[in-house]
Design an enzyme around this catalytic site. Structure first.
Site, short mmCIF file in Angstrom:
data_model
loop_
_atom_site.label_atom_id
_atom_site.label_comp_id
_atom_site.label_asym_id
_atom_site.label_seq_id
_atom_site.Cartn_x
_atom_site.Cartn_y
_atom_site.Cartn_z
N ARG A 241 0.86 -1.19 0.00
CA ARG A 241 0.00 0.00 0.00
C ARG A 241 0.88 1.23 0.00
O ARG A 241 1.99 1.20 0.56
CB ARG A 241 -0.85 0.06 1.28
CG ARG A 241 -2.16 -0.68 1.23
CD ARG A 241 -3.18 0.00 0.30
NE ARG A 241 -4.43 -0.73 0.23
CZ ARG A 241 -4.70 -1.74 -0.61
NH1 ARG A 241 -3.80 -2.15 -1.48
NH2 ARG A 241 -5.88 -2.33 -0.60
N GLU A 270 -1.85 8.03 -3.90
CA GLU A 270 -2.15 7.66 -5.28
C GLU A 270 -3.59 8.03 -5.65
O GLU A 270 -4.45 8.08 -4.75
CB GLU A 270 -1.90 6.14 -5.50
CG GLU A 270 -2.82 5.22 -4.74
CD GLU A 270 -2.45 3.75 -4.92
OE1 GLU A 270 -1.28 3.39 -4.71
OE2 GLU A 270 -3.37 2.98 -5.27
N HIS A 288 -0.80 0.50 -9.67
CA HIS A 288 -1.58 -0.37 -8.78
C HIS A 288 -2.30 -1.47 -9.57
O HIS A 288 -3.54 -1.55 -9.57
CB HIS A 288 -2.59 0.48 -7.98
CG HIS A 288 -3.04 -0.19 -6.71
ND1 HIS A 288 -3.36 0.49 -5.56
CD2 HIS A 288 -3.23 -1.51 -6.41
CE1 HIS A 288 -3.74 -0.35 -4.62
NE2 HIS A 288 -3.66 -1.58 -5.10
C1 8YV Z 1 -7.17 -3.74 -5.88
C2 8YV Z 1 -5.62 -4.23 -3.89
O1 8YV Z 1 -6.97 -3.67 -7.24
O2 8YV Z 1 -6.89 -6.09 -3.24
C3 8YV Z 1 -6.24 -5.12 -2.88
O3 8YV Z 1 -6.07 -4.84 -1.68
O4 8YV Z 1 -4.85 -3.40 -3.57
C4 8YV Z 1 -5.92 -4.38 -5.34
O5 8YV Z 1 -5.98 -5.74 -5.66
C5 8YV Z 1 -7.57 -2.37 -5.40
O6 8YV Z 1 -7.53 -2.19 -4.03
C6 8YV Z 1 -8.97 -2.04 -5.90
O7 8YV Z 1 -9.99 -2.41 -5.05
#
Ligand code: 8YV
Length: 331
Positions: A241, A270, A288
């Site tokens: 993150r 972001e 991401h």
């Molecule tokens: C997602 C992510 O694409 O699952 C997660 O925690 O970071 C990613 O796989 C993003 O958060 C969109 O919901």
């Protein structure tokens, strides 16, 4: 008048998942994928019983207070730092996430980013595209090896373990890890990883890979002090993150050659990216996308949808983030 529960799909999702949801719910969807302000989100959510959210949709205490009918938020993400979980639990709102279905896909990407970074794939491609490649030379874009190197993983949940297996079994790496709690011996053996303290990991890893969930406690897990402990030849990969790494300190470390390179799929604030990261050459930047294969994103959306259906029609959920299940609020 419809008696179906009313749900909001807060971001655009796959039409087939929307069709599935429409069989069970009265659905409003942000299929145009508009960037709603917190106030606009509240306006759309105020008369809804449930929501399908993504990581960019913040569920705060203020929003919960303004949406008294809301009973469940199903996140299409394994991470759920966009949820104020204590506030949700206090308000009797169930939260769910989307684990497991993305583990192997995200681990693949962690490895892709590691290899692209250590072997300078994007930097050399930019050089070629710019027409600068006129002749071979012995040290052109020399990077560092993956096979046989020491991989240090910070955060050893399901994705960390899947990356460790790739490193140990596929690339003959020595895998060390640091985690809040140590894995049991059988799990360590299955993914070929050895537990070490954080300092030992930073000092001995050739490649440091971050896959720890974001919380106040993990904020800036890697800052200037930690970067200073890493080998000058090391690479740093963040697929966890934004906020786990101090991006400003990282940009300085990259520019000054205090570490060799970094690969980042996530950023503080972001989709904005720290401007200094955009001007250093030794960093691979991706928007991401670690879970972004069609099959996996579809499975994540379907799991979120299944959680909504199970909650309203079976009184249970598959992947809760607040347990025990809070008593549903009356509409
Ligand atoms: C997602 C992510 O694409 O699952 C997660 O925690 O970071 C990613 O796989 C993003 O958060 C969109 O919901």
């Amino acid at each position: 008048m419809s008696t179906k529960p009313r749900i909001l799909v807060a971001r655009a999702i796959f039409p087939e998942v929307l069709d599935f949801l429409s069989q069970h719910f009265e659905v409003e969807s942000n299929q145009d994928d508009l960037d709603w302000s917190p106030e606009e989100l509240v306006r759309h959510l105020q008369d809804k019983d449930g929501a399908l959210t993504t990581g960019s949709v913040s569920i705060s205490a203020a929003l919960l207070a303004a949406c008294p009918q809301l009973r469940i938020c199903a996140n299409m993400a394994v991470g759920f730092n966009n949820f104020d979980v204590p506030a949700m639990t206090a308000a009797g709102v169930q939260g769910t996430n989307a684990p497991d279905v993305l583990t192997e896909t995200t681990a693949d990407f962690g490895f892709a980013l590691l290899m692209a970074t250590a072997r300078r794939v994007t930097e050399s491609e930019h050089y070629l595209r710019a027409g600068k490649w006129t002749r071979w030379s012995y040290d052109m874009f020399c990077g560092s090896d993956i096979h046989g190197a020491t991989l240090g993983i910070i955060g050893m949940g399901r994705i960390g373990q899947a990356i460790a297996r790739r490193g140990a079994l596929g690339f003959g790496m020595q895998v060390i890890y640091h985690n809040r709690s140590r894995l049991d011996a059988a799990t360590e053996a299955a993914c070929g990883a050895r537990y070490v303290d954080k300092d030992t990991l930073l000092q001995s890893a050739d490649h440091v890979l971050l896959v720890v969930p974001y919380s106040a406690a993990s904020h800036h897990t890697i800052g200037a002090a930690e970067l200073a402990r890493m080998k000058p030849t090391a690479t740093l990969i963040n697929i966890a993150r934004g906020g786990i790494v101090d991006d400003a300190a990282l940009a300085v470390a990259l520019r000054e050659g205090r570490i060799a390179a970094a690969g980042l799929d996530v950023f503080e604030g972001e989709p904005k990216v720290h401007p200094d990261l955009l001007t250093v050459p030794n960093v691979v930047l991706t928007p991401h996308i670690a879970s972004a294969t069609r099959r996996t994103r579809l499975a994540m959306a379907q799991l979120a949808a299944d959680n909504l259906v199970d909650y309203f029609f079976r009184g249970t959920v598959r992947t809760p983030v607040n347990t025990p299940l809070p008593v549903a609020r009356s509409a």
